[in-house]
Design an enzyme around this catalytic site. Structure first.
Site, PDB file in Angstrom:
ATOM      1  N   TYR A 226      -3.016  -1.455   9.883  1.00  0.00           N
ATOM      2  CA  TYR A 226      -2.613  -1.740   8.517  1.00  0.00           C
ATOM      3  C   TYR A 226      -1.468  -1.275   7.780  1.00  0.00           C
ATOM      4  CZ  TYR A 226      -4.134  -1.036   3.618  1.00  0.00           C
ATOM      5  OH  TYR A 226      -4.535  -1.515   2.221  1.00  0.00           O
TER       6      TYR A 226
ATOM      7  N   SER B 153       0.819  -1.147   0.034  1.00  0.00           N
ATOM      8  CA  SER B 153       0.099  -0.409   0.261  1.00  0.00           C
ATOM      9  C   SER B 153       1.073   1.378  -0.102  1.00  0.00           C
ATOM     10  CB  SER B 153      -0.738   0.195   0.904  1.00  0.00           C
ATOM     11  OG  SER B 153      -1.462   1.214   0.882  1.00  0.00           O
TER      12      SER B 153
HETATM   13  P1  NAP Z   1     -11.782  -5.305  -1.742  1.00  0.00           P
HETATM   14  O1  NAP Z   1     -12.513  -5.244  -2.947  1.00  0.00           O
HETATM   15  O2  NAP Z   1     -11.830  -5.000  -0.761  1.00  0.00           O
HETATM   16  O3  NAP Z   1     -10.461  -6.837  -2.045  1.00  0.00           O
HETATM   17  C1  NAP Z   1      -9.516  -7.837  -1.431  1.00  0.00           C
HETATM   18  C2  NAP Z   1      -9.722  -9.213  -1.287  1.00  0.00           C
HETATM   19  O4  NAP Z   1      -9.284  -9.714  -0.368  1.00  0.00           O
HETATM   20  C3  NAP Z   1     -11.835  -9.472  -0.865  1.00  0.00           C
HETATM   21  O5  NAP Z   1     -12.202 -10.472  -1.807  1.00  0.00           O
HETATM   22  C4  NAP Z   1     -11.730  -9.673   0.334  1.00  0.00           C
HETATM   23  O6  NAP Z   1     -12.829 -10.230   1.133  1.00  0.00           O
HETATM   24  C5  NAP Z   1     -10.571 -10.101   0.507  1.00  0.00           C
HETATM   25  N1  NAP Z   1     -10.012 -10.986   1.352  1.00  0.00           N
HETATM   26  C6  NAP Z   1      -9.866 -10.348   3.173  1.00  0.00           C
HETATM   27  N2  NAP Z   1      -9.239 -10.999   3.405  1.00  0.00           N
HETATM   28  C7  NAP Z   1      -9.627 -11.904   3.070  1.00  0.00           C
HETATM   29  C8  NAP Z   1      -8.190 -13.134   4.030  1.00  0.00           C
HETATM   30  N3  NAP Z   1      -8.987 -13.204   5.442  1.00  0.00           N
HETATM   31  N4  NAP Z   1      -8.349 -14.165   3.274  1.00  0.00           N
HETATM   32  C9  NAP Z   1      -8.466 -13.944   1.857  1.00  0.00           C
HETATM   33  N5  NAP Z   1      -9.105 -13.469   1.589  1.00  0.00           N
HETATM   34  C10 NAP Z   1      -9.084 -12.435   2.206  1.00  0.00           C
HETATM   35  O7  NAP Z   1      -9.877  -4.515  -1.983  1.00  0.00           O
HETATM   36  P2  NAP Z   1      -9.089  -3.900  -3.352  1.00  0.00           P
HETATM   37  O8  NAP Z   1      -8.867  -2.253  -2.769  1.00  0.00           O
HETATM   38  O9  NAP Z   1      -9.453  -4.905  -4.535  1.00  0.00           O
HETATM   39  O10 NAP Z   1      -7.514  -4.229  -2.305  1.00  0.00           O
HETATM   40  C11 NAP Z   1      -6.848  -5.185  -3.171  1.00  0.00           C
HETATM   41  C12 NAP Z   1      -5.003  -4.977  -2.081  1.00  0.00           C
HETATM   42  O11 NAP Z   1      -4.755  -4.241  -2.258  1.00  0.00           O
HETATM   43  C13 NAP Z   1      -5.632  -4.737  -0.196  1.00  0.00           C
HETATM   44  O12 NAP Z   1      -4.446  -5.443   0.206  1.00  0.00           O
HETATM   45  C14 NAP Z   1      -5.151  -4.237   0.173  1.00  0.00           C
HETATM   46  O13 NAP Z   1      -5.017  -3.447   0.735  1.00  0.00           O
HETATM   47  C15 NAP Z   1      -4.380  -2.937  -0.820  1.00  0.00           C
HETATM   48  N6  NAP Z   1      -4.605  -1.958  -1.874  1.00  0.00           N
HETATM   49  C16 NAP Z   1      -5.961  -1.214  -1.578  1.00  0.00           C
HETATM   50  C17 NAP Z   1      -6.022   0.595  -2.410  1.00  0.00           C
HETATM   51  C18 NAP Z   1      -6.962   1.108  -2.589  1.00  0.00           C
HETATM   52  O14 NAP Z   1      -7.031   2.298  -3.098  1.00  0.00           O
HETATM   53  N7  NAP Z   1      -7.804   0.075  -3.209  1.00  0.00           N
HETATM   54  C19 NAP Z   1      -4.994   0.786  -1.872  1.00  0.00           C
HETATM   55  C20 NAP Z   1      -3.750   0.356  -1.190  1.00  0.00           C
HETATM   56  C21 NAP Z   1      -3.985  -0.404  -1.229  1.00  0.00           C
HETATM   57  P3  NAP Z   1     -14.401  -9.751   1.701  1.00  0.00           P
HETATM   58  O15 NAP Z   1     -14.881  -9.293   0.365  1.00  0.00           O
HETATM   59  O16 NAP Z   1     -14.618 -10.909   2.277  1.00  0.00           O
HETATM   60  O17 NAP Z   1     -13.419  -8.690   1.859  1.00  0.00           O
END
Ligand code: NAP
Length: 234
Positions: A137, A124
């Site tokens: 986080y 992140s």
């Molecule tokens: P998202 O749409 O919430 O996708 C995350 C996925 O991971 C969801 O399907 C979630 O399931 C799953 N997950 C959560 N906890 C888990 C576990 N213990 N075991 C297996 N799967 C799990 O979020 P995203 O924004 O695409 O994020 C993807 C990655 O990018 C994450 O690592 C996040 O920290 C990182 N990130 C995102 C941003 C951003 O701007 N979006 C910025 C910085 C970093 P549930 O839906 O059931 O929770």
């Protein structure tokens, strides 16, 4: 054709990565807490080693050795630091850092056997900048960057590259949840105006970086933290 595992691949960034790797010609298995019902999606909590090992065994049996791993599963938490109990802190660390630990350990034997592997960890941009109300986080994601560099040194001689992509401000369900709760420190539109390229990130932006890092051409790139954030963090 290679076999890839993408964690968190049922939503947002992970979903786009899984789709991109399929287009690149790989067989892709998704490990997610809430699978969307697609083919080759496994219901797995990445913080649970038994579930991770079982899923990798099934993937290996169905698709062969896993030589590509993208760790995209992530858990966010917004809370004042002095109100966080240790169990809550640990839960975030268990998913965001422990999940990477378990999945990398599950995949490495196949990569070592093949003498080739690609690992991309989705950390992140907040690990670069810090972020108020997100200490567990941010700490877990900074640790993922450190783990990435260490593994790159350890496994480079075995033909395995390990890199991290820290996204910043990418439009996904996670970002919208934060915006709806008023936790972004401004609206999405205000953030766009603060972003040098004047738009929010798309999951496909992160997927494109992963695709490159996984490609044969990127074999001389390892231990790198490749920010994909529209210039918000440099
Ligand atoms: P998202 O749409 O919430 O996708 C995350 C996925 O991971 C969801 O399907 C979630 O399931 C799953 N997950 C959560 N906890 C888990 C576990 N213990 N075991 C297996 N799967 C799990 O979020 P995203 O924004 O695409 O994020 C993807 C990655 O990018 C994450 O690592 C996040 O920290 C990182 N990130 C995102 C941003 C951003 O701007 N979006 C910025 C910085 C970093 P549930 O839906 O059931 O929770």
């Amino acid at each position: 054709m290679k076999t890839a595992v993408v964690t968190g691949g049922s939503s947002g960034i992970g979903k786009a990565i899984a789709e991109r790797l399929r287009k690149d010609g790989h067989q892709v298995a998704v490990l997610d807490l809430n699978p969307s019902g697609g083919e080759l999606e496994y219901k797995v909590d990445v913080s649970d080693r038994t579930q991770v090992d079982d899923a990798f065994a099934q993937v290996r049996e169905q698709l062969g050795p896993v030589t590509i791993l993208v760790n995209g599963a992530g858990l966010e938490l917004y809370k004042r630091f002095h109100n966080i109990d240790f169990a809550t802190w640990q839960k975030v660390v268990d998913v965001n850092l422990g999940g990477v630990f378990h999945c990398v350990q599950a995949a490495l034997p196949d990569m070592l056997e093949a003498g080739w592997g690609r690992i991309v960890n989705i950390s992140s941009s907040s690990a670069q900048s810090g972020q108020q109300f997100m200490a567990p986080y941010v700490s877990s994601k900074a640790a993922v960057n450190g783990l990435t560099k260490s593994l790159a040194l350890e496994y480079g001689p075995s033909g395995i590259t390990v890199n991290a992509v820290p996204p910043g401000f990418v439009e996904t369900p996670m970002l919208h949840r934060s915006a709806e709760k008023g936790l972004l420190g401004g609206t999405i539109e205000e953030h766009i105006q603060r972003t040098p390229v004047r738009r929010a990130g798309r999951p496909e932006d992160i997927a494109a970086a992963c695709s490159f890092l996984i490609s044969e051409e990127a074999g001389y790139i390892t231990g790198q933290i490749l920010g994909v954030n529209g210039g918000r963090n440099t």
